[in-house]
Design a protein around this motif. Sequence first.
Motif, mmCIF file in Angstrom:
data_model
loop_
_atom_site.group_PDB
_atom_site.id
_atom_site.type_symbol
_atom_site.label_atom_id
_atom_site.label_comp_id
_atom_site.label_asym_id
_atom_site.label_seq_id
_atom_site.Cartn_x
_atom_site.Cartn_y
_atom_site.Cartn_z
ATOM 1 N N LEU A 1 -9.543 2.323 -6.835
ATOM 2 C CA LEU A 1 -8.418 2.745 -6.001
ATOM 3 C C LEU A 1 -8.893 3.522 -4.780
ATOM 4 N N GLU A 2 -9.860 4.390 -4.982
ATOM 5 C CA GLU A 2 -10.409 5.161 -3.863
ATOM 6 C C GLU A 2 -11.034 4.227 -2.831
ATOM 7 N N TRP A 3 -11.742 3.210 -3.322
ATOM 8 C CA TRP A 3 -12.374 2.245 -2.416
ATOM 9 C C TRP A 3 -11.308 1.467 -1.638
ATOM 10 N N LEU A 4 -10.291 0.969 -2.331
ATOM 11 C CA LEU A 4 -9.247 0.177 -1.687
ATOM 12 C C LEU A 4 -8.459 0.977 -0.668
ATOM 13 N N ASP A 5 -8.466 2.317 -0.820
ATOM 14 C CA ASP A 5 -7.709 3.170 0.089
ATOM 15 C C ASP A 5 -8.529 3.625 1.288
ATOM 16 N N THR A 6 -9.800 3.233 1.354
ATOM 17 C CA THR A 6 -10.610 3.572 2.526
ATOM 18 C C THR A 6 -10.263 2.619 3.668
ATOM 19 N N LEU B 1 -1.715 -1.321 -11.851
ATOM 20 C CA LEU B 1 -0.763 -1.982 -10.963
ATOM 21 C C LEU B 1 -1.080 -1.671 -9.508
ATOM 22 N N ALA B 2 -1.458 -0.433 -9.220
ATOM 23 C CA ALA B 2 -1.798 -0.045 -7.855
ATOM 24 C C ALA B 2 -3.016 -0.819 -7.357
ATOM 25 N N ILE B 3 -4.003 -1.019 -8.228
ATOM 26 C CA ILE B 3 -5.184 -1.811 -7.857
ATOM 27 C C ILE B 3 -4.762 -3.226 -7.502
ATOM 28 N N TYR B 4 -3.928 -3.809 -8.339
ATOM 29 C CA TYR B 4 -3.460 -5.176 -8.103
ATOM 30 C C TYR B 4 -2.712 -5.280 -6.772
ATOM 31 N N GLN B 5 -1.817 -4.338 -6.524
ATOM 32 C CA GLN B 5 -0.995 -4.393 -5.321
ATOM 33 C C GLN B 5 -1.795 -4.147 -4.044
ATOM 34 N N ASN B 6 -2.884 -3.425 -4.153
ATOM 35 C CA ASN B 6 -3.667 -3.082 -2.965
ATOM 36 C C ASN B 6 -4.873 -3.978 -2.753
ATOM 37 N N SER B 7 -5.061 -4.957 -3.633
ATOM 38 C CA SER B 7 -6.155 -5.911 -3.466
ATOM 39 C C SER B 7 -5.582 -7.247 -3.007
ATOM 40 N N SER B 8 -6.471 -8.191 -2.700
ATOM 41 C CA SER B 8 -6.007 -9.500 -2.251
ATOM 42 C C SER B 8 -5.557 -10.373 -3.421
ATOM 43 N N ILE C 1 -6.975 -5.574 -16.072
ATOM 44 C CA ILE C 1 -7.588 -4.433 -15.376
ATOM 45 C C ILE C 1 -7.512 -3.191 -16.253
ATOM 46 N N ASP C 2 -6.353 -3.004 -16.874
ATOM 47 C CA ASP C 2 -6.129 -1.818 -17.707
ATOM 48 C C ASP C 2 -7.040 -1.814 -18.940
ATOM 49 N N SER C 3 -7.251 -2.990 -19.531
ATOM 50 C CA SER C 3 -8.044 -3.052 -20.758
ATOM 51 C C SER C 3 -9.545 -3.162 -20.499
ATOM 52 N N THR C 4 -9.932 -3.642 -19.320
ATOM 53 C CA THR C 4 -11.352 -3.845 -19.009
ATOM 54 C C THR C 4 -11.991 -2.615 -18.391
ATOM 55 N N LEU C 5 -11.236 -1.911 -17.543
ATOM 56 C CA LEU C 5 -11.778 -0.780 -16.796
ATOM 57 C C LEU C 5 -11.252 0.538 -17.353
ATOM 58 N N ASN C 6 -12.123 1.528 -17.477
ATOM 59 C CA ASN C 6 -11.667 2.841 -17.924
ATOM 60 C C ASN C 6 -11.037 3.602 -16.759
ATOM 61 N N ARG C 7 -10.495 4.778 -17.050
ATOM 62 C CA ARG C 7 -9.779 5.541 -16.022
ATOM 63 C C ARG C 7 -10.683 5.865 -14.823
ATOM 64 N N ARG C 8 -11.917 6.266 -15.100
ATOM 65 C CA ARG C 8 -12.842 6.606 -14.007
ATOM 66 C C ARG C 8 -13.090 5.395 -13.112
ATOM 67 N N GLU C 9 -13.280 4.221 -13.724
ATOM 68 C CA GLU C 9 -13.528 3.011 -12.939
ATOM 69 C C GLU C 9 -12.296 2.613 -12.138
ATOM 70 N N ARG C 10 -11.128 2.731 -12.745
ATOM 71 C CA ARG C 10 -9.904 2.387 -12.015
ATOM 72 C C ARG C 10 -9.709 3.314 -10.821
ATOM 73 N N ASN C 11 -9.963 4.593 -11.023
ATOM 74 C CA ASN C 11 -9.831 5.542 -9.912
ATOM 75 C C ASN C 11 -10.841 5.262 -8.809
ATOM 76 N N LYS C 12 -12.039 4.850 -9.199
ATOM 77 C CA LYS C 12 -13.082 4.540 -8.220
ATOM 78 C C LYS C 12 -12.671 3.338 -7.362
ATOM 79 N N ILE D 1 0.837 -1.194 0.000
ATOM 80 C CA ILE D 1 0.000 0.000 0.000
ATOM 81 C C ILE D 1 0.875 1.249 0.000
ATOM 82 N N ALA D 2 1.956 1.191 0.770
ATOM 83 C CA ALA D 2 2.841 2.355 0.859
ATOM 84 C C ALA D 2 3.610 2.584 -0.427
ATOM 85 N N SER D 3 3.953 1.480 -1.142
ATOM 86 C CA SER D 3 4.793 1.624 -2.330
ATOM 87 C C SER D 3 4.000 1.853 -3.605
#
Length: 275
Positions: free
Chosen positions: A100-105, A28-35, A87-98, A17-19
């Motif tokens: 990431l925001e969820w995983l960071d709560t 990549l951030a989504i992958y690293q911050n999920s299970s 993840i990159d090809s399936t989700l658009n930027r808005r979805e990826r950001n959404k 999460i820190a890196s």
Amino acid sequence: MQIGNTLFIALLFCSTIASANPQADSALAIYQNSSAEIRVEQFSSQIGKLFMNSSADSSKVISDKIENSIERNYNPARFEKHIVGSIDSTLNRRERNKILEWLDTPLGRKASLAEAMALVSASRGGMAATIEKARGLESQSKAALVDVVEMAAMESALQLDISVHHKSIAAFASNAPKSLTAVKDFSTYLTATKSRRDAISNLNHTYSRSLVSLAYADLSEPEIKAMISFWGSPTGTRFSVALSRGIANAFAEANYSFNSDVKKIISSSALAMAE
């Protein structure tokens, strides 16, 4: 021992999460911050266990070579590449950001850590022990959460696909050395295992629900509702699709490479025996 394992997993998650740098690569951030990262760490070791449990008649030289091939072909880096790409090809930027925001709560971090701990514990304890441990945890109030998450974060179909791949890979690796002059294609074992898919689906369905029940056993009612809201949303569902697709693509590539490895290992062994 359990405390040590828990501490290790917690530290691993804190470090990822820190890196993770969402600005550099959100997929990549989504992958690293999920299970998902913890999930793929288990693949080669689980396949290796299945192989060793059923390869007692194989020579140590061949077994060691096949074990090395399993570790090399089903390594986390290969799965990371495909999952991040999916993840990159399936989700658009808005979805990826959404996501990431969820995983960071606080709840997102709590849930990811709980999922990772449940997956590691299940991998070490086995399917039967996991189901028994979860018995009684799926209360009526949490049934809706299990239903939704089962279709997303830890869906039964994904768990079943992984189980089918693990069993077919181990069967191929265990049986190939016994017929040195007639190596069968890995696809033969994959097809055979898939034909038993319905027979093992009920057990896998129970296992999948047990994982979810164990992971989210300590969530409060508000947290349950928030989890349902996220995983039941179109973005949550598409995230699940991306994970499944990435894992499937990685297995396809790994299976092809592993099949080639085993053919070379057995062929060279057959030649050595003939000399």
